[in-house]
Motif scaffolding. Structure first.
Motif, PDB file in Angstrom:
ATOM      1  N   TYR B 264       0.865  -1.186   0.000  1.00 10.49           N
ATOM      2  CA  TYR B 264       0.000   0.000   0.000  1.00 10.49           C
ATOM      3  C   TYR B 264       0.892   1.224   0.000  1.00 10.49           C
ATOM      4  O   TYR B 264       1.673   1.448   0.934  1.00 10.49           O
ATOM      5  CB  TYR B 264      -0.901   0.003   1.242  1.00 10.49           C
ATOM      6  CG  TYR B 264      -2.000   1.046   1.181  1.00 10.49           C
ATOM      7  CD1 TYR B 264      -3.225   0.752   0.574  1.00 10.49           C
ATOM      8  CD2 TYR B 264      -1.826   2.317   1.729  1.00 10.49           C
ATOM      9  CE1 TYR B 264      -4.238   1.703   0.500  1.00 10.49           C
ATOM     10  CE2 TYR B 264      -2.835   3.273   1.664  1.00 10.49           C
ATOM     11  CZ  TYR B 264      -4.044   2.955   1.055  1.00 10.49           C
ATOM     12  OH  TYR B 264      -5.049   3.896   0.985  1.00 10.49           O
ATOM     13  N   MET B 279      -7.071   0.142   5.570  1.00 10.49           N
ATOM     14  CA  MET B 279      -5.845  -0.320   4.905  1.00 10.49           C
ATOM     15  C   MET B 279      -4.799  -0.882   5.850  1.00 10.49           C
ATOM     16  O   MET B 279      -3.747  -1.303   5.414  1.00 10.49           O
ATOM     17  CB  MET B 279      -5.232   0.779   4.028  1.00 10.49           C
ATOM     18  CG  MET B 279      -5.125   2.183   4.582  1.00 10.49           C
ATOM     19  SD  MET B 279      -4.016   2.382   5.977  1.00 10.49           S
ATOM     20  CE  MET B 279      -2.442   2.518   5.127  1.00 10.49           C
ATOM     21  N   SER B 282      -2.943  -4.167   5.241  1.00  7.61           N
ATOM     22  CA  SER B 282      -2.030  -4.330   4.099  1.00  7.61           C
ATOM     23  C   SER B 282      -0.743  -4.977   4.597  1.00  7.61           C
ATOM     24  O   SER B 282      -0.339  -4.765   5.736  1.00  7.61           O
ATOM     25  CB  SER B 282      -1.683  -2.962   3.494  1.00  7.61           C
ATOM     26  OG  SER B 282      -2.847  -2.264   3.149  1.00  7.61           O
TER      27      SER B 282
END
Ligand SMILES: Cc1cc2nc3c(=O)[nH]c(=O)nc-3n(C[C@H](O)[C@H](O)[C@H](O)COP(=O)(O)OP(=O)(O)OC[C@H]3O[C@@H](n4cnc5c(N)ncnc54)[C@H](O)[C@@H]3O)c2cc1C
Lengths: 260, 325
Positions: B264, B279, B282
């Protein structure tokens, strides 16, 4: 047209979530609660349909008295009626249980509807289950994650977001729709709306009195434990010339992270 | 038996479905069970072969012209008739747009509970335990099932594929009896979003931009990077989406998409709690931000304090060099 909207109280998305490991639940103390953001979009859509034609909008919430402010919010935005399906239990994270309660209330008390609107998920349980389950249990068409809705008499079309594309779905009413961001921009309550909502009575229906048999309401999911996610440790931070920094990013990705 | 529903898009089995099949194979081996797969559609028998490579010993092909376009009611009906007949112990889906739409409908028709979007699955005796992120990943809950079959959907990009096996299995064709009335919410048209090759949830590398990108035109810098990086897609913060710089299907976060790519890359994203929620699972996070205090640095594996507009051009050259090798 009778439009029902289902709304839920959830922790503000700003919240840091703390966990009571013993009781296997989140610690509610110190959290502020809001209406689930996707449910707010669902209410807005109902209000727009009402403004475009003839419709009555009723908001339902399953929860304790603490969900009343959420229903007041729906009324203040412009919903005509609100109903609390009351139960004082902790979150079960079992979508089927919630769906069964809604379906029982609809079948026994509120069977006159044309459109049932939900948010695409609650930010909390993050289940994305209840709309589809209610649709199945009532034998209705469903369209989830909807970014555009057109109702024309007894039929409708909805556009739903999937990976890298949009599906257009046609259906006839009654139907179940769940709202995704992009469907509309929810309005703010007006002062007049807030005052009217204050005065409005919210009928309370006790879940226990909906006529469930013994264990029909037992959650079929066994919560074994609840934990905080493993913390992510901060890594290296550098401040260098852009050329050097760029080289080091690529070096890191290839040599250390072995990700390229 | 483990039964895995395989989703077909553009005439192919989706990768995330093969991930679910791979995970089924791993767990079923531990539990000494068989793995079967189900596909639904019209003239799709030829796709069964790939399922054998990823662990299925049997593939049920649910066939009916009414299944040639997706409908949750029609697909759930077809799957239920198969499940009533073959009685699986576990039913697995990938938690894609279709999986999240279809699995709960099927679960309700079977009268069983469902664990959505799980990131871990373990076998404990004859029973499964699954871990699912709740509160946008701010808590992890572990569940087991009291209802049977045990129904689970798995988050895409989390479960590794097994090495393809060189085996064949049995294809079992089922002509599904389906009336028009069972199909009540059929897709009548598929509109491709412009310029979106790969969805952020499916990408192995996500290149995200926030308010620091300063304007819509600068997202081309990120698109440039994705054109070099394999299996990559452009992501965005809500601020960038709300400013109208990029469509909201790119939004990552609590009210956007949850992604777990291998890499990411965050440019000009401050790292608000709602963004991190989408996120932080990730595998590797790299952030470029000119503010040394930006919260994104607290989760980044590798951070660069600097101006993204100065870092992106040489980064592009370095990546080109590397990937040309
Ligand atoms: C109900 C709710 C839901 C939300 N859901 C989401 C969600 O799903 N996803 C989400 O992302 N947000 C969400 N938010 C918004 C979130 O709170 C933040 O406002 C948002 O994430 C901030 O976006 P940003 O990081 O792009 O912008 P900012 O916070 O403004 O950060 C911009 C960053 O860019 C850096 N920068 C500026 N110029 C440069 C440059 N030239 N080079 C390098 N760096 C630079 C700055 O230092 C700064 O750190 C939500 C908020 C609410 C209330």
């Amino acid at each position: 047209m009778n439009i029902f909207v289902f709304v839920k109280k959830v922790p503000d998305t700003e919240s840091k979530i703390r966990i009571d490991h013993e009781a296997k639940c989140i610690i509610e103390e110190g959290l502020s609660f809001v209406i689930n953001p996707y449910d707010e979009i669902a209410i807005e859509e109902a209000l727009r349909l009402k403004e475009a034609g003839e419709a009555t909008v009723t908001a339902f919430s399953l929860g304790s008295d603490e969900s009343i402010p959420i229903l007041k919010k729906a009324l203040a935005m412009g919903a005509d009626e609100a109903v609390l399906l009351k139960e004082d239990l902790a979150e079960s994270y079992d979508g089927l249980r919630t769906a069964r309660i809604f379906v029982q209330a609809l079948k026994t008390k509120y069977s006159d509807y044309n459109l049932l609107l939900f948010g695409k998920q609650s930010v909390g349980a993050d289940n994305s289950q209840v709309p589809s389950m209610v649709a199945e249990l009532l034998g209705l068409p469903q369209v989830n994650v909807v970014t555009k809705l057109e109702i024309d008499g007894n039929t409708g079309s909805a556009y739903r977001e999937i990976e890298g594309a949009v599906e257009k779905v046609s259906f006839s009413l009654p139907a179940i729709i769940s709202a995704q961001k992009g469907l509309n921009e929810p309005r703010y309550e007006t002062l007049k709306g807030i005052m009217a909502a204050k005065r409005k009575d919210i009928p309370v229906v006790e879940v226990q009195e909906l006529g469930f048999d013994g264990d029909e309401l037992t959650s079929q999911l066994e919560l074994i434990k609840m934990e905080s996610p493993p913390p992510r440790e901060a890594g290296k931070v550098i401040e260098e010339d852009p050329d050097v920094a760029a080289k080091k990013i690529v070096e890191y990705l290839r040599e250390e992270a072995k990700a390229l | 038996m483990f039964l895995v529903f395989l989703e077909i898009r553009d005439g192919k089995i989706k990768k995330s479905s093969l991930e679910a099949l791979s995970e089924a194979k791993r767990r079923a081996d531990e539990m000494s069970m068989d793995v079967a797969a189900a596909i639904a559609g019209h003239n799709i028998e030829a796709l069964a072969g790939e399922a054998f490579c990823y662990g299925a010993s049997k593939v049920f092909v649910l066939e009916n012209t009414l299944l040639s376009h997706y409908s949750p009611s029609g697909f759930a009906f077809a799957l239920k008739s198969l499940i009533d007949e073959v009685n699986p112990t576990v039913i697995l889906f990938s938690a894609t747009a279709m999986g999240k739409d279809l699995a709960p409908r099927l679960a309700a028709s079977l009268g069983v509970s469902l664990a959505t979007d799980c990131i871990k699955m373990t076998a404990n005796g004859g029973k499964l335990e699954v871990v699912r992120p709740i509160y946008a990943g701010k808590a992890f809950a572990t569940f087991s099932f009291k209802s049977s079959p045990q129904m689970v959907s798995l988050r895409p990009n989390v479960f590794p594929l097994i090495d393809p096996l060189d085996t064949q299995g049995e294809t079992v064709k089922k002509d599904v009896v389906l009336a028009e009335d069972n199909v009540r919410d059929q897709v009548v048209e598929l509109l491709k979003a412009e310029g979106v090759a790969l969805d952020v949830t499916e990408a192995e590398i996500v290149v995200s931009g926030g308010r620091g990108m300063k304007g819509p035109e600068n997202f081309d810098l990120l698109r440039d990077l994705t054109s070099i990086l394999p299996h990559s897609a452009v992501g965005a913060s809500r601020s960038a989406v709300d400013a109208g710089w990029i469509d909201h299907q790119h939004q990552v976060g609590q009210t956007g998409k949850t992604v777990s790519p291998n890499i990411y890359l965050a440019f000009g994203v401050s790292g608000a709690i709602q963004h991190l929620a989408g996120m932080s699972s990730s595998k590797v996070i790299v952030a470029v931000n000119k503010d040394p205090e930006a919260p994104i640095f607290r989760v980044a594996d590798f951070g660069v304090i600097g101006d993204l507009f100065q870092v992106i051009p040489p980064l592009k050259e370095e990546l080109k060099k590397l990937l040309a090798e």
